[in-house]
Design a protein around this motif. Structure first.
Motif, PDB file in Angstrom:
ATOM      1  N   CYS A   1       0.828  -1.210   0.000  1.00 58.08           N
ATOM      2  CA  CYS A   1       0.000   0.000   0.000  1.00 58.08           C
ATOM      3  C   CYS A   1       0.863   1.261   0.000  1.00 58.08           C
ATOM      4  CB  CYS A   1      -0.931   0.001   1.212  1.00 58.08           C
ATOM      5  SG  CYS A   1      -2.216  -1.268   1.169  1.00 58.08           S
ATOM      6  N   GLY A   2       1.956   1.242   0.784  1.00 61.87           N
ATOM      7  CA  GLY A   2       2.860   2.382   0.776  1.00 61.87           C
ATOM      8  C   GLY A   2       3.522   2.577  -0.579  1.00 61.87           C
ATOM      9  N   GLY A   3       3.951   1.479  -1.206  1.00 62.53           N
ATOM     10  CA  GLY A   3       4.539   1.576  -2.532  1.00 62.53           C
ATOM     11  C   GLY A   3       3.543   2.067  -3.572  1.00 62.53           C
ATOM     12  N   TYR A   4       2.309   1.606  -3.476  1.00 61.11           N
ATOM     13  CA  TYR A   4       1.260   2.060  -4.394  1.00 61.11           C
ATOM     14  C   TYR A   4       1.024   3.560  -4.248  1.00 61.11           C
ATOM     15  CZ  TYR A   4      -3.419   2.581  -6.393  1.00 61.11           C
ATOM     16  OH  TYR A   4      -4.518   3.001  -7.113  1.00 61.11           O
ATOM     17  N   PHE A   5       0.959   4.023  -3.010  1.00 64.99           N
ATOM     18  CA  PHE A   5       0.719   5.445  -2.770  1.00 64.99           C
ATOM     19  C   PHE A   5       1.836   6.311  -3.354  1.00 64.99           C
ATOM     20  CE2 PHE A   5       1.514   9.193  -0.133  1.00 64.99           C
ATOM     21  CZ  PHE A   5       0.290   9.844  -0.222  1.00 64.99           C
ATOM     22  N   PHE A   6       3.074   5.940  -3.095  1.00 59.32           N
ATOM     23  CA  PHE A   6       4.187   6.757  -3.569  1.00 59.32           C
ATOM     24  C   PHE A   6       4.329   6.670  -5.085  1.00 59.32           C
ATOM     25  CE2 PHE A   6       5.330   6.804   0.855  1.00 59.32           C
ATOM     26  CZ  PHE A   6       5.995   8.011   1.026  1.00 59.32           C
ATOM     27  N   ASN A   7       4.015   5.514  -5.671  1.00 53.58           N
ATOM     28  CA  ASN A   7       4.099   5.408  -7.121  1.00 53.58           C
ATOM     29  C   ASN A   7       3.036   6.248  -7.808  1.00 53.58           C
ATOM     30  OD1 ASN A   7       2.922   3.507  -9.647  1.00 53.58           O
ATOM     31  ND2 ASN A   7       5.123   3.921  -9.658  1.00 53.58           N
ATOM     32  N   VAL A   8       1.822   6.205  -7.293  1.00 54.01           N
ATOM     33  CA  VAL A   8       0.721   6.916  -7.934  1.00 54.01           C
ATOM     34  C   VAL A   8       0.764   8.408  -7.636  1.00 54.01           C
ATOM     35  CG1 VAL A   8      -1.796   7.128  -8.040  1.00 54.01           C
ATOM     36  CG2 VAL A   8      -0.736   4.871  -7.982  1.00 54.01           C
ATOM     37  N   VAL A   9       1.023   8.768  -6.377  1.00 54.72           N
ATOM     38  CA  VAL A   9       0.946  10.168  -5.971  1.00 54.72           C
ATOM     39  C   VAL A   9       2.247  10.910  -6.253  1.00 54.72           C
ATOM     40  CG1 VAL A   9       0.607  11.722  -4.011  1.00 54.72           C
ATOM     41  CG2 VAL A   9      -0.792   9.652  -4.218  1.00 54.72           C
ATOM     42  N   VAL A  10       3.383  10.329  -5.853  1.00 52.36           N
ATOM     43  CA  VAL A  10       4.659  11.030  -5.970  1.00 52.36           C
ATOM     44  C   VAL A  10       5.210  10.961  -7.390  1.00 52.36           C
ATOM     45  CG1 VAL A  10       7.034  11.134  -5.112  1.00 52.36           C
ATOM     46  CG2 VAL A  10       5.155  10.629  -3.541  1.00 52.36           C
ATOM     47  N   GLN A  11       5.158   9.762  -8.000  1.00 53.07           N
ATOM     48  CA  GLN A  11       5.757   9.591  -9.324  1.00 53.07           C
ATOM     49  C   GLN A  11       4.745   9.686 -10.457  1.00 53.07           C
ATOM     50  OE1 GLN A  11       7.705   5.743  -8.613  1.00 53.07           O
ATOM     51  NE2 GLN A  11       9.680   6.811  -8.497  1.00 53.07           N
ATOM     52  N   ASP A  12       3.512  10.024 -10.141  1.00 55.84           N
ATOM     53  CA  ASP A  12       2.458  10.167 -11.155  1.00 55.84           C
ATOM     54  C   ASP A  12       2.272   8.902 -11.970  1.00 55.84           C
ATOM     55  OD1 ASP A  12       1.979  12.831 -10.397  1.00 55.84           O
ATOM     56  OD2 ASP A  12       3.590  13.559 -11.710  1.00 55.84           O
ATOM     57  N   GLY A  13       2.348   7.762 -11.297  1.00 58.08           N
ATOM     58  CA  GLY A  13       2.113   6.505 -11.984  1.00 58.08           C
ATOM     59  C   GLY A  13       0.635   6.258 -12.229  1.00 58.08           C
ATOM     60  N   THR A  14       0.363   5.247 -13.052  1.00 58.02           N
ATOM     61  CA  THR A  14      -1.026   4.903 -13.375  1.00 58.02           C
ATOM     62  C   THR A  14      -1.493   3.787 -12.451  1.00 58.02           C
ATOM     63  OG1 THR A  14      -0.611   5.461 -15.676  1.00 58.02           O
ATOM     64  CG2 THR A  14      -2.593   4.184 -15.191  1.00 58.02           C
ATOM     65  N   PRO A  15      -2.561   3.993 -11.700  1.00 56.79           N
ATOM     66  CA  PRO A  15      -3.036   2.932 -10.792  1.00 56.79           C
ATOM     67  C   PRO A  15      -3.334   1.622 -11.502  1.00 56.79           C
ATOM     68  CG  PRO A  15      -4.124   5.019 -10.317  1.00 56.79           C
ATOM     69  CD  PRO A  15      -3.366   5.218 -11.577  1.00 56.79           C
ATOM     70  N   GLY A  16      -3.954   1.710 -12.677  1.00 52.87           N
ATOM     71  CA  GLY A  16      -4.282   0.492 -13.410  1.00 52.87           C
ATOM     72  C   GLY A  16      -3.057  -0.275 -13.845  1.00 52.87           C
ATOM     73  N   ALA A  17      -2.034   0.435 -14.309  1.00 52.05           N
ATOM     74  CA  ALA A  17      -0.802  -0.229 -14.739  1.00 52.05           C
ATOM     75  C   ALA A  17      -0.089  -0.871 -13.559  1.00 52.05           C
ATOM     76  CB  ALA A  17       0.116   0.773 -15.432  1.00 52.05           C
ATOM     77  N   PHE A  18      -0.106  -0.202 -12.406  1.00 55.70           N
ATOM     78  CA  PHE A  18       0.530  -0.751 -11.207  1.00 55.70           C
ATOM     79  C   PHE A  18      -0.097  -2.088 -10.841  1.00 55.70           C
ATOM     80  CE2 PHE A  18       1.349  -1.325  -6.745  1.00 55.70           C
ATOM     81  CZ  PHE A  18       2.606  -0.774  -6.531  1.00 55.70           C
ATOM     82  N   LEU A  19      -1.416  -2.138 -10.794  1.00 52.70           N
ATOM     83  CA  LEU A  19      -2.115  -3.366 -10.399  1.00 52.70           C
ATOM     84  C   LEU A  19      -2.044  -4.432 -11.490  1.00 52.70           C
ATOM     85  CD1 LEU A  19      -5.279  -1.760  -8.743  1.00 52.70           C
ATOM     86  CD2 LEU A  19      -3.234  -2.642  -7.615  1.00 52.70           C
ATOM     87  N   ALA A  20      -2.146  -4.025 -12.752  1.00 57.73           N
ATOM     88  CA  ALA A  20      -2.137  -5.003 -13.839  1.00 57.73           C
ATOM     89  C   ALA A  20      -0.790  -5.698 -13.961  1.00 57.73           C
ATOM     90  CB  ALA A  20      -2.498  -4.314 -15.154  1.00 57.73           C
ATOM     91  N   SER A  21       0.292  -4.938 -13.834  1.00 61.44           N
ATOM     92  CA  SER A  21       1.614  -5.555 -13.942  1.00 61.44           C
ATOM     93  C   SER A  21       1.873  -6.511 -12.790  1.00 61.44           C
ATOM     94  CB  SER A  21       2.695  -4.474 -13.986  1.00 61.44           C
ATOM     95  OG  SER A  21       2.696  -3.727 -12.775  1.00 61.44           O
ATOM     96  N   PHE A  22       1.362  -6.160 -11.604  1.00 63.57           N
ATOM     97  CA  PHE A  22       1.544  -7.056 -10.463  1.00 63.57           C
ATOM     98  C   PHE A  22       0.823  -8.372 -10.685  1.00 63.57           C
ATOM     99  CE2 PHE A  22      -0.390  -8.315  -6.279  1.00 63.57           C
ATOM    100  CZ  PHE A  22       0.711  -8.999  -5.823  1.00 63.57           C
ATOM    101  N   SER A  23      -0.433  -8.318 -11.101  1.00 63.47           N
ATOM    102  CA  SER A  23      -1.199  -9.543 -11.324  1.00 63.47           C
ATOM    103  C   SER A  23      -0.657 -10.341 -12.496  1.00 63.47           C
ATOM    104  CB  SER A  23      -2.672  -9.196 -11.574  1.00 63.47           C
ATOM    105  OG  SER A  23      -2.802  -8.353 -12.705  1.00 63.47           O
ATOM    106  N   ALA A  24       0.048  -9.682 -13.419  1.00 65.73           N
ATOM    107  CA  ALA A  24       0.575 -10.396 -14.578  1.00 65.73           C
ATOM    108  C   ALA A  24       1.838 -11.180 -14.256  1.00 65.73           C
ATOM    109  CB  ALA A  24       0.854  -9.403 -15.711  1.00 65.73           C
TER     110      ALA A  24
END
Length: 240
Positions: free
Chosen positions: A143-166
């Motif tokens: 959850c901490g990594g998700y927050f910093f990736n999406v909020v701090v680095q302007d990552g895409t939430p969908g890409a974060f979750l999709a790559s993990f499940s893949a």
């Protein structure tokens, strides 16, 4: 002593009350530090991998890389560092004080095994707490990594979750729990061994507490290396 503890685990009577007391104590002193430490661990791993994946144009795999690193490596290590530092040091100090007061010798004279009566419940409690804390640390770290990736680095939430499940697979979680189990056993065993063998009176108790924490940390990184190498050799990566 490790073999004696394993054998004594299957002997009766089992000290269920002692086990529950030690489990509650170790959990109470470990939950909050483990949660607080797991957040920066997950954040640092995500930020580092995020900058790396951005340089090579693989931003979409940042979620998978960071989550796998947190689950496989960071979670068991953080869990055991907290269990050994908080719970293990208390176990070592308790057994060390009992030893210098000659309570352990009195138990042996009465025919009571200190291993079965005192060590086994503490080692099992450390193992149980490590397994449960590992799951919590994994969730908080992800959850901490998700927050910093999406909020701090302007990552895409969908890409974060999709790559993990893949890329993630169930054995990744199993090896993390197996590591936590082994590390918890080592933390409890080292703390109990050093606590039962202090030298030099009360000053020796403080010395063995410091020694138990340092020895546990050294064993932790060595065993983590061995388990990781075996896992990567036996379990192929998903999609490989």
């Amino acid at each position: 002593m490790g073999l004696d503890v394993v054998v004594a685990m299957f002997k009766r009577p089992f000290q269920i009350r002692e086990f529950l007391q030690q489990f509650w104590f170790i959990a109470s002193v470990s939950i909050m530090p483990a949660a607080l430490v797991s957040i920066p661990f997950g954040a640092v791993i995500t930020l580092q991998l995020g900058s790396l994946t951005a340089q090579i144009g693989a931003d979409s795999f940042n979620g998978a890389a960071s989550v796998l690193a947190v689950v496989q490596q960071a979670s068991p290590i953080v869990t055991t560092l907290v269990v050994a530092g908080a719970g293990g040091s208390a176990i070592c100090a308790d057994l060390g004080s009992r030893t210098i007061r000659e309570e352990i010798d009195a138990m042996m004279v009465l025919g009571v095994s200190p291993i079965q009566r005192l060590v086994v419940p503490r080692v099992l409690a450390a193992m149980a707490v490590a397994i449960l804390l590992n799951g919590m640390v994994s969730v908080v770290g992800v959850c901490g990594g998700y927050f910093f990736n999406v909020v701090v680095q302007d990552g895409t939430p969908g890409a974060f979750l999709a790559s993990f499940s893949a890329l993630a697979q169930l054995p990744d979680l199993w090896v993390s729990e197996i590591k936590a189990l082994i590390f918890g056993f080592l933390a409890g065993l080292v703390a109990a061994y050093r606590g039962l063998n202090p030298k030099g009176g009360p000053k020796g108790v403080g010395d063995v507490v410091n020694q138990s924490v340092v020895i546990t940390f050294l064993l932790l990184f060595f065993v983590n290396l061995v388990v990781s190498v075996i896992y990567l050799q036996l379990i192929p990566a998903k999609g490989a």
